[in-house]
Design an enzyme around this catalytic site. Structure first.
Site, PDB file in Angstrom:
ATOM      1  N   ASN A  22       0.845  -1.404  -0.447  1.00  0.00           N
ATOM      2  CA  ASN A  22       0.011  -0.477  -0.106  1.00  0.00           C
ATOM      3  C   ASN A  22       0.741   1.243  -0.234  1.00  0.00           C
ATOM      4  O   ASN A  22       1.881   1.405   0.675  1.00  0.00           O
ATOM      5  CB  ASN A  22      -0.394   0.555   1.618  1.00  0.00           C
TER       6      ASN A  22
ATOM      7  N   ARG B  70       0.344  12.340   7.059  1.00  0.00           N
ATOM      8  CA  ARG B  70       0.604  13.269   7.815  1.00  0.00           C
ATOM      9  C   ARG B  70       2.796  12.541   9.174  1.00  0.00           C
ATOM     10  O   ARG B  70       1.659  11.138   9.251  1.00  0.00           O
ATOM     11  CB  ARG B  70      -0.113  13.796   9.289  1.00  0.00           C
TER      12      ARG B  70
ATOM     13  N   ARG C  63       0.060   9.291  11.325  1.00  0.00           N
ATOM     14  CA  ARG C  63      -1.174   9.285  11.172  1.00  0.00           C
ATOM     15  C   ARG C  63      -1.497   8.786  10.222  1.00  0.00           C
ATOM     16  O   ARG C  63      -1.866   9.581   9.535  1.00  0.00           O
ATOM     17  CB  ARG C  63      -0.669  11.143  11.721  1.00  0.00           C
TER      18      ARG C  63
ATOM     19  N   ASP D  30      -5.374  21.313   9.535  1.00  0.00           N
ATOM     20  CA  ASP D  30      -5.417  20.653   8.401  1.00  0.00           C
ATOM     21  C   ASP D  30      -6.509  21.200   7.106  1.00  0.00           C
ATOM     22  O   ASP D  30      -6.549  22.110   7.425  1.00  0.00           O
ATOM     23  CB  ASP D  30      -6.674  19.490   9.456  1.00  0.00           C
TER      24      ASP D  30
END
Length: 496
Positions: free
Chosen positions: A183, A188, A200, A296
């Site tokens: 994957n 972050r 994260r 964010d």
């Protein structure tokens, strides 16, 4: 050259970030900033100012961190996102059709049709990575994370944050050679010190799913982070691909040539051979640290939460490496620009499953996914509601879309004035609003009454037909197109 057909790809493959930077610089679309710029907050302001002006790629050579150049605003315009795919902007819709057909091919209708699909066959072949014994990314080494010029983007951020990492993982029970099971995700990564960072990844992401398999086995998980990858690998890692599609393989389709990998030095993983920097390390079971707060894409700082810690064992790099960075915040930002292009690439796939959809827009101002405006060819009563439920239920990428507005084909779905007019004249709040409670939602949505659960609303702003109304519907006013053309010609003559 793979994917060199004019209808698919007009630009050559970019084997690494440097080739892409040379390309944009040759077009006059790269600016070198020699004035001193601080990695703390100030570089963010410069990047966002450039993006809002549709400005060039930025190269910072005189920042106040370690002596490695920083690249910012790489995909700050739609044109550069398209170029990263090897396309001009006008080729994006056709490439979306190609990708949809590649995912769900229809049987060829004779030899001519079969031959016309040869680029798809070559694209599928390009999906298999090539394994190298030696690679540019292993020409040199860095002593620790403190040797990287990592930004601290926003004033309220907890510390330095790696913002463009391509994180490579594989599930427990696979080997380093099983690259189809890898994957790739852009997660972050908060820097804690020279040899530790926080990874994260949210629970629904591929990296987190792989991590759970290693946790169940009670074994440390190998992780590699590629910094400064080539544009195809960057965009493939950011795309919301189905779980069955390998990002490594798909990057070969985007790039138009196979992805070159090399064995990592200290962990059992293959890593991108032409990246600028690769961070290698392990995540041990149960080892977490509090991450955040950080600004964010919602325009807010997210909450502080525990996430896995990666222990860094080695950092390899090219000679004279460059560091790629970006900034995430309230749109417009670089991820929202990328999202606009991905929206167009996904449209043919959506149409394949919901044929009446003419167009779909995910406004960047609504965090690029929380609101959708859909134009349909309406033919029967209740069709708008069927489209809403199909988007929410059939397509996973709309799981977190909490508002859908459906309009007729005569409405420009990218024009807020048209949308407002359709809502004001074709939607009755008591009849045309559908509300659903307790559905999955991004936990970053602070408007949600419960973390991870929220309502959804669908607004039917289409013309009502059949059993949807007992009244005769009004006729839309319109001038004769010939008269409008004549008016334009007269004004052009008068005002010239």
């Amino acid at each position: 050259m793979i994917l060199s057909q004019p209808s698919l790809r007009s630009l050559p493959p970019f084997p690494d970030l440097r080739a892409f930077l040379a390309f944009v610089e040759g077009r006059g679309d790269l600016a070198r900033i020699d004035a001193p710029v601080s990695l703390r907050h100030e570089m963010t302001a410069v990047q966002l100012a450039a993006l809002r002006r549709r400005g060039p790629v930025l190269r910072f050579d005189a920042h106040d961190g370690p002596a490695i150049p920083v690249i910012g605003n790489l995909f700050g315009t739609r044109e550069r996102v398209a170029a990263g795919l090897g396309l001009t902007p006008d080729q994006i819709p056709a490439f979306g059709d190609f990708l949809a057909d590649l995912r769900s091919p229809t049987p060829p209708r004779g030899m001519r049709d079969a031959w016309s699909r040869w680029p798809m066959v070559r694209a599928a072949l390009s999906a298999r990575p090539a394994i190298l014994r030696h690679a540019p990314v292993q020409q040199d080494d860095l002593p620790g994370l403190d040797a990287l010029p990592v930004q601290t983007p926003w004033p309220g951020d907890a510390g330095p944050l790696i913002t463009w990492p391509v994180v490579l993982t594989r599930p427990h029970g696979t080997g380093a050679e099983d690259t189809a099971d890898y994957n790739l995700g852009v997660y972050r990564a908060q820097v804690l010190g020279p040899d530790r960072l926080i990874m994260r990844w949210l629970a629904h992401r591929g990296g987190a799913a792989h991590h759970r398999t290693w946790l169940r086995a009670g074994e440390p998980m190998p992780v590699a982070i590629a910094l400064g990858a080539d544009p195809a690998l960057l965009l493939a890692a950011a795309l919301p691909l189905p779980e069955t599609v390998s990002e490594l393989g798909f990057s070969g389709v985007l790039r138009g040539r196979r992805t070159d990998l090399v064995a990592a030095r200290t962990v059992p993983l293959m890593v991108p051979a032409h990246a600028e920097i690769v961070i290698e390390g392990w995540i041990h079971p149960g080892e977490t640290a509090l991450e955040g707060p950080f600004g964010d894409h919602t325009g807010y700082y997210n909450a502080v939460e525990p996430f896995p810690v990666m222990r860094v064992g080695a950092i390899t790099c090219r000679r004279d490496p460059i560091y790629l960075s970006t900034v995430t915040g309230r749109p417009p930002d670089e991820p929202s620009v990328i999202g606009e292009v991905f929206n167009d690439l996904a449209l043919p796939v959506i149409r394949a499953q919901i044929p009446e959809v003419r167009d779909l827009w995910l406004p960047a101002a609504a965090c690029s996914y929380r609101m959708a405006v859909v134009g349909i060819d309406k033919r029967y009563p209740g069709q708008a509601r069927r489209v809403m439920m199909a988007l929410w239920g059939m397509l996973p990428q709309f799981c977190y879309t909490k508002m859908i507005v459906v309009v007729d084909g005569d409405i420009d779905i990218r024009n807020w004035d048209d949308i407002a007019w359709a809502l004001a004249t074709r939607m009755d709040p008591a009849r045309d609003v559908m509300v659903i409670d307790r559905t999955p939602m991004d936990y970053l949505d602070f408007a949600s009454p419960l973390e991870g659960l929220a309502g959804k609303i669908g607004l039917d702003a289409t013309t009502k037909i059949g059993a949807e109304t007992a009244r005769d519907w009004g006729t839309v006013m319109a001038l004769d197109p010939a008269h409008e053309a004549r008016a334009e010609a007269l004004l052009a003559e008068i005002l010239s």
